[in-house]
Design an enzyme around this catalytic site. Structure first.
Site, PDB file in Angstrom:
ATOM      1  N   ASN A   9       0.730  -1.080  -0.022  1.00 60.47           N
ATOM      2  CA  ASN A   9      -0.011  -0.134  -0.054  1.00 60.47           C
ATOM      3  C   ASN A   9       0.887   1.261  -0.007  1.00 60.47           C
ATOM      4  O   ASN A   9       1.442   1.543   1.034  1.00 60.47           O
ATOM      5  CB  ASN A   9      -0.827  -0.116   1.207  1.00 60.47           C
ATOM      6  N   ASP A  69      -1.481  -3.220  10.633  1.00 65.30           N
ATOM      7  CA  ASP A  69      -2.842  -3.435  10.183  1.00 65.30           C
ATOM      8  C   ASP A  69      -3.570  -2.687  11.113  1.00 65.30           C
ATOM      9  O   ASP A  69      -3.640  -2.142  12.219  1.00 65.30           O
ATOM     10  CB  ASP A  69      -3.268  -5.222  10.653  1.00 65.30           C
ATOM     11  N   PHE A 152      -6.050   8.792   2.558  1.00 62.99           N
ATOM     12  CA  PHE A 152      -6.652   7.847   2.009  1.00 62.99           C
ATOM     13  C   PHE A 152      -7.627   6.905   2.818  1.00 62.99           C
ATOM     14  O   PHE A 152      -7.741   7.253   3.836  1.00 62.99           O
ATOM     15  CB  PHE A 152      -5.272   6.681   1.428  1.00 62.99           C
ATOM     16  N   ARG A 181      -1.952   5.612  13.181  1.00 59.87           N
ATOM     17  CA  ARG A 181      -0.534   4.943  12.615  1.00 59.87           C
ATOM     18  C   ARG A 181       0.582   5.900  13.251  1.00 59.87           C
ATOM     19  O   ARG A 181       1.600   5.208  13.488  1.00 59.87           O
ATOM     20  CB  ARG A 181      -0.643   5.272  11.191  1.00 59.87           C
TER      21      ARG A 181
END
Ligand code: IMP
Length: 199
Positions: A9, A69, A152, A181
């Site tokens: 990604n 994840d 995103f 994140r």
């Protein structure tokens, strides 16, 4: 020291690289390993999936591997889509399909009940059997329409109250300072620094 990012990604790679720039480590990606496999996310939790990915890519490359994840846990949906966030609108769906489905599901839900959290688990496999994890959470509210074009995934529908805007209306640096994140990576950075001291 080299660390390979266990993801295809490019959006995640951009965010992760941006946050790890000041460490004395060389970041490798699938561009350095063109045949790097896409690991199936068959785990029941974010942690299991992150570890599945970091273990597999460590085994494939022989390098320390970092995987993330992430799931979006929506209160009014009992914590769904959670670990299924990537395929929420069905196999092969786009970011936009997922956002549209979420907005549709919540169309009759009042603003007070639109709370949600992004949760990221990062796993670093240093070598076989030697894995560490770090978690980051960002709390927000699901909007009633898409707002903003940066970021995103679910960013256009994730309103972050302290900033007064959605993640998709924030710059990369703004988002990384407060995001799930970003917070998980801050902890992961400490794990990396400790590891570097001990080798
Ligand atoms: P995964 O970690 O690749 O399994 O991501 C699960 C889903 O959450 C995917 O649909 C991603 O697009 C979405 N996602 C992951 N990270 C973010 C983020 O930082 N913002 C918005 N959506 C995200």
């Amino acid at each position: 020291m080299q660390i390979v990012l266990a993801t295809h990604n490019k959006d995640k790679i951009r965010e992760i690289k941006n946050l790890l720039t000041d460490l004395p480590v060389e970041i490798k990606t699938f561009e350095d390993f063109p045949e790097m496999p896409d690991v199936d996310e068959t785990g029941a939790t974010l942690e299991e999936n992150a570890i599945l990915k970091s273990n597999a890519i460590n085994e494939y490359t022989g390098l320390a591997a970092l995987a993330d994840d992430t799931g979006l846990e929506v209160d009014a949906l009992g914590g769904q889509p959670g670990v299924y966030s990537a395929r929420y609108a069905g196999p092969g769906c786009s970011y936009e399909d997922n956002c549209n489905k979420l907005l549709e599901e919540l169309k009759n839900v009042s603003v007070e009940r639109r709370g949600a959290a992004f949760r990221t688990v990062i796993a670093i496999t240093w070598s076989e059997g030697d894995v560490e994890t770090a978690e980051g959470i960002a709390d927000g509210i699901i909007t009633s329409s898409k707002q903003g074009v940066s970021g995103f995934g679910y960013d256009p529908v994730f309103y972050y109250p302290p900033a007064g805007k959605t993640f998709a209306e924030m710059t990369l640096d703004e988002k990384n300072k407060v995001s799930h994140r970003g917070l998980a990576l801050l902890k992961a950075k400490e794990l990396i620094k400790t590891h570097l001291k001990n080798i």
